[in-house]
Design a protein around this motif. Sequence first.
Motif, PDB file in Angstrom:
ATOM      1  N   ILE A  18       0.838  -1.200   0.000  1.00 48.65           N
ATOM      2  CA  ILE A  18       0.000   0.000   0.000  1.00 48.65           C
ATOM      3  C   ILE A  18       0.873   1.250   0.000  1.00 48.65           C
ATOM      4  N   ALA A  19       1.979   1.220   0.742  1.00 56.36           N
ATOM      5  CA  ALA A  19       2.899   2.364   0.751  1.00 56.36           C
ATOM      6  C   ALA A  19       3.490   2.591  -0.635  1.00 56.36           C
ATOM      7  N   ARG A  20       3.867   1.521  -1.311  1.00 56.28           N
ATOM      8  CA  ARG A  20       4.404   1.664  -2.671  1.00 56.28           C
ATOM      9  C   ARG A  20       3.333   2.195  -3.623  1.00 56.28           C
ATOM     10  N   ALA A  21       2.105   1.738  -3.449  1.00 60.24           N
ATOM     11  CA  ALA A  21       1.007   2.219  -4.298  1.00 60.24           C
ATOM     12  C   ALA A  21       0.765   3.715  -4.070  1.00 60.24           C
ATOM     13  N   ALA A  22       0.826   4.149  -2.818  1.00 65.46           N
ATOM     14  CA  ALA A  22       0.640   5.576  -2.516  1.00 65.46           C
ATOM     15  C   ALA A  22       1.737   6.395  -3.168  1.00 65.46           C
ATOM     16  N   ARG A  23       2.956   5.912  -3.105  1.00 66.55           N
ATOM     17  CA  ARG A  23       4.084   6.618  -3.729  1.00 66.55           C
ATOM     18  C   ARG A  23       3.893   6.673  -5.248  1.00 66.55           C
ATOM     19  N   SER A  24       3.503   5.567  -5.828  1.00 62.73           N
ATOM     20  CA  SER A  24       3.290   5.526  -7.278  1.00 62.73           C
ATOM     21  C   SER A  24       2.177   6.470  -7.698  1.00 62.73           C
ATOM     22  N   ALA A  25       1.098   6.477  -6.949  1.00 63.67           N
ATOM     23  CA  ALA A  25      -0.027   7.355  -7.289  1.00 63.67           C
ATOM     24  C   ALA A  25       0.405   8.819  -7.251  1.00 63.67           C
ATOM     25  N   ARG A  26       1.197   9.188  -6.258  1.00 65.64           N
ATOM     26  CA  ARG A  26       1.668  10.577  -6.166  1.00 65.64           C
ATOM     27  C   ARG A  26       2.601  10.928  -7.309  1.00 65.64           C
ATOM     28  N   SER A  27       3.341   9.951  -7.795  1.00 62.40           N
ATOM     29  CA  SER A  27       4.283  10.248  -8.871  1.00 62.40           C
ATOM     30  C   SER A  27       3.564  10.563 -10.184  1.00 62.40           C
ATOM     31  N   LEU A  28       2.306  10.161 -10.300  1.00 60.86           N
ATOM     32  CA  LEU A  28       1.543  10.466 -11.515  1.00 60.86           C
ATOM     33  C   LEU A  28       1.160  11.937 -11.583  1.00 60.86           C
ATOM     34  N   ASP A  29       0.896  12.551 -10.441  1.00 63.73           N
ATOM     35  CA  ASP A  29       0.426  13.932 -10.419  1.00 63.73           C
ATOM     36  C   ASP A  29       1.488  14.861 -10.993  1.00 63.73           C
ATOM     37  N   GLY A  30       1.129  15.574 -12.030  1.00 59.72           N
ATOM     38  CA  GLY A  30       2.064  16.486 -12.686  1.00 59.72           C
ATOM     39  C   GLY A  30       2.902  15.829 -13.775  1.00 59.72           C
ATOM     40  N   ASP A  49     -11.307   0.133 -25.555  1.00 59.19           N
ATOM     41  CA  ASP A  49     -11.026  -0.687 -24.377  1.00 59.19           C
ATOM     42  C   ASP A  49      -9.815  -0.230 -23.588  1.00 59.19           C
ATOM     43  N   PHE A  50      -8.815   0.344 -24.224  1.00 58.80           N
ATOM     44  CA  PHE A  50      -7.671   0.840 -23.463  1.00 58.80           C
ATOM     45  C   PHE A  50      -7.439   2.330 -23.693  1.00 58.80           C
ATOM     46  N   SER A  51      -8.435   2.987 -24.242  1.00 57.09           N
ATOM     47  CA  SER A  51      -8.324   4.415 -24.484  1.00 57.09           C
ATOM     48  C   SER A  51      -8.906   5.181 -23.303  1.00 57.09           C
ATOM     49  N   VAL A  52      -8.142   6.125 -22.792  1.00 57.03           N
ATOM     50  CA  VAL A  52      -8.607   6.995 -21.718  1.00 57.03           C
ATOM     51  C   VAL A  52      -8.487   8.424 -22.226  1.00 57.03           C
ATOM     52  N   GLU A  53      -9.567   9.167 -22.126  1.00 49.99           N
ATOM     53  CA  GLU A  53      -9.573  10.540 -22.631  1.00 49.99           C
ATOM     54  C   GLU A  53      -8.539  11.385 -21.899  1.00 49.99           C
ATOM     55  N   ASP A  54      -7.910  12.287 -22.644  1.00 48.05           N
ATOM     56  CA  ASP A  54      -6.907  13.177 -22.057  1.00 48.05           C
ATOM     57  C   ASP A  54      -7.478  13.955 -20.867  1.00 48.05           C
ATOM     58  N   ARG A  55      -8.723  14.369 -20.977  1.00 52.59           N
ATOM     59  CA  ARG A  55      -9.377  15.118 -19.901  1.00 52.59           C
ATOM     60  C   ARG A  55      -9.446  14.284 -18.616  1.00 52.59           C
ATOM     61  N   VAL A  56      -9.745  13.002 -18.746  1.00 50.35           N
ATOM     62  CA  VAL A  56      -9.823  12.118 -17.576  1.00 50.35           C
ATOM     63  C   VAL A  56      -8.441  11.945 -16.961  1.00 50.35           C
ATOM     64  N   LEU A  57      -7.439  11.731 -17.795  1.00 47.75           N
ATOM     65  CA  LEU A  57      -6.075  11.596 -17.286  1.00 47.75           C
ATOM     66  C   LEU A  57      -5.642  12.849 -16.533  1.00 47.75           C
ATOM     67  N   ARG A  58      -5.983  14.010 -17.080  1.00 52.57           N
ATOM     68  CA  ARG A  58      -5.605  15.278 -16.448  1.00 52.57           C
ATOM     69  C   ARG A  58      -6.370  15.502 -15.146  1.00 52.57           C
ATOM     70  N   ASP A  59      -7.693  15.351 -15.193  1.00 53.95           N
ATOM     71  CA  ASP A  59      -8.523  15.693 -14.037  1.00 53.95           C
ATOM     72  C   ASP A  59      -8.432  14.674 -12.905  1.00 53.95           C
ATOM     73  N   ARG A  60      -8.326  13.403 -13.227  1.00 52.02           N
ATOM     74  CA  ARG A  60      -8.339  12.368 -12.187  1.00 52.02           C
ATOM     75  C   ARG A  60      -6.954  11.986 -11.709  1.00 52.02           C
ATOM     76  N   ILE A 117      -2.210  13.874 -15.072  1.00 45.24           N
ATOM     77  CA  ILE A 117      -1.292  13.563 -16.167  1.00 45.24           C
ATOM     78  C   ILE A 117      -1.626  14.427 -17.377  1.00 45.24           C
ATOM     79  N   THR A 118      -0.611  15.079 -17.921  1.00 45.47           N
ATOM     80  CA  THR A 118      -0.767  15.865 -19.146  1.00 45.47           C
ATOM     81  C   THR A 118      -0.241  15.022 -20.305  1.00 45.47           C
ATOM     82  N   VAL A 119      -1.005  14.955 -21.381  1.00 51.26           N
ATOM     83  CA  VAL A 119      -0.619  14.167 -22.540  1.00 51.26           C
ATOM     84  C   VAL A 119      -0.193  15.087 -23.666  1.00 51.26           C
ATOM     85  N   ASP A 120       1.046  14.905 -24.131  1.00 59.79           N
ATOM     86  CA  ASP A 120       1.530  15.573 -25.339  1.00 59.79           C
ATOM     87  C   ASP A 120       1.431  14.557 -26.471  1.00 59.79           C
ATOM     88  N   GLN A 121       1.162  15.031 -27.653  1.00 65.24           N
ATOM     89  CA  GLN A 121       1.027  14.117 -28.783  1.00 65.24           C
ATOM     90  C   GLN A 121       1.880  14.589 -29.944  1.00 65.24           C
TER      91      GLN A 121
END
Length: 194
Positions: free
Chosen positions: A98-110, A125-136, A139-143
């Motif tokens: 759980i500690a590793r998961a918390a660390r990993s989750a924080r590393s996604l922010d920004g 099936d494996f597509s996640v909208e850029d807005r969802v990645l950013r808001d939840r 994560i910012t997606v460059d293309q």
Amino acid sequence: VKVFEETDVDLIVTLHLAYSPSLESVRSLSATSIPLLILDTTMDYAFGKDVDASRIMHNHGIHGVQDLACMLRRQEAPYRIVAGHVSESDVLHRAAEIARAARSARSLDGMRTLRIGNAFEGMGDFSVEDRVLRDRLGITVDQVEMAELIRYANAVSDADLRAEMAADLERFDGQISQKAHERSVRVGLATRAL
């Protein structure tokens, strides 16, 4: 909790070695955005009929666990709990996960991530909208288009290509043709450069 917030910790872990009434801490714990893990363990492994009743006081922390969990739930504050005897279960392993998961989750922010080319048309099936990645997840997606990757791949120097291929052969035991290895390394170096 204030100190934990100021030092930017990934996770708060409570360990109840003695009974601590929840009202001493629930307000602070439920108000923080830091994830919370309640580690529930006792000194004694079992409380069968043969255990002296005085041992209950040596293992009284579990009542604080119940009290705190109840109050956090009433406050609708998120928390995780892991329970088990420290030497008779995998409780510490589960807490570490759980500690590793918390660390990993924080590393996604920004985080900034790169998408090369477009998502597959019609596949969700494996597509996640850029807005969802950013808001939840923060994560910012460059293309970039495939043509940009090709441009970078063509710019990889022979020296860099040879150095990376040699490093691969040192690090990995694989069987790959020279041509396939070169092509993979060229694309890999181009992706890193992008």
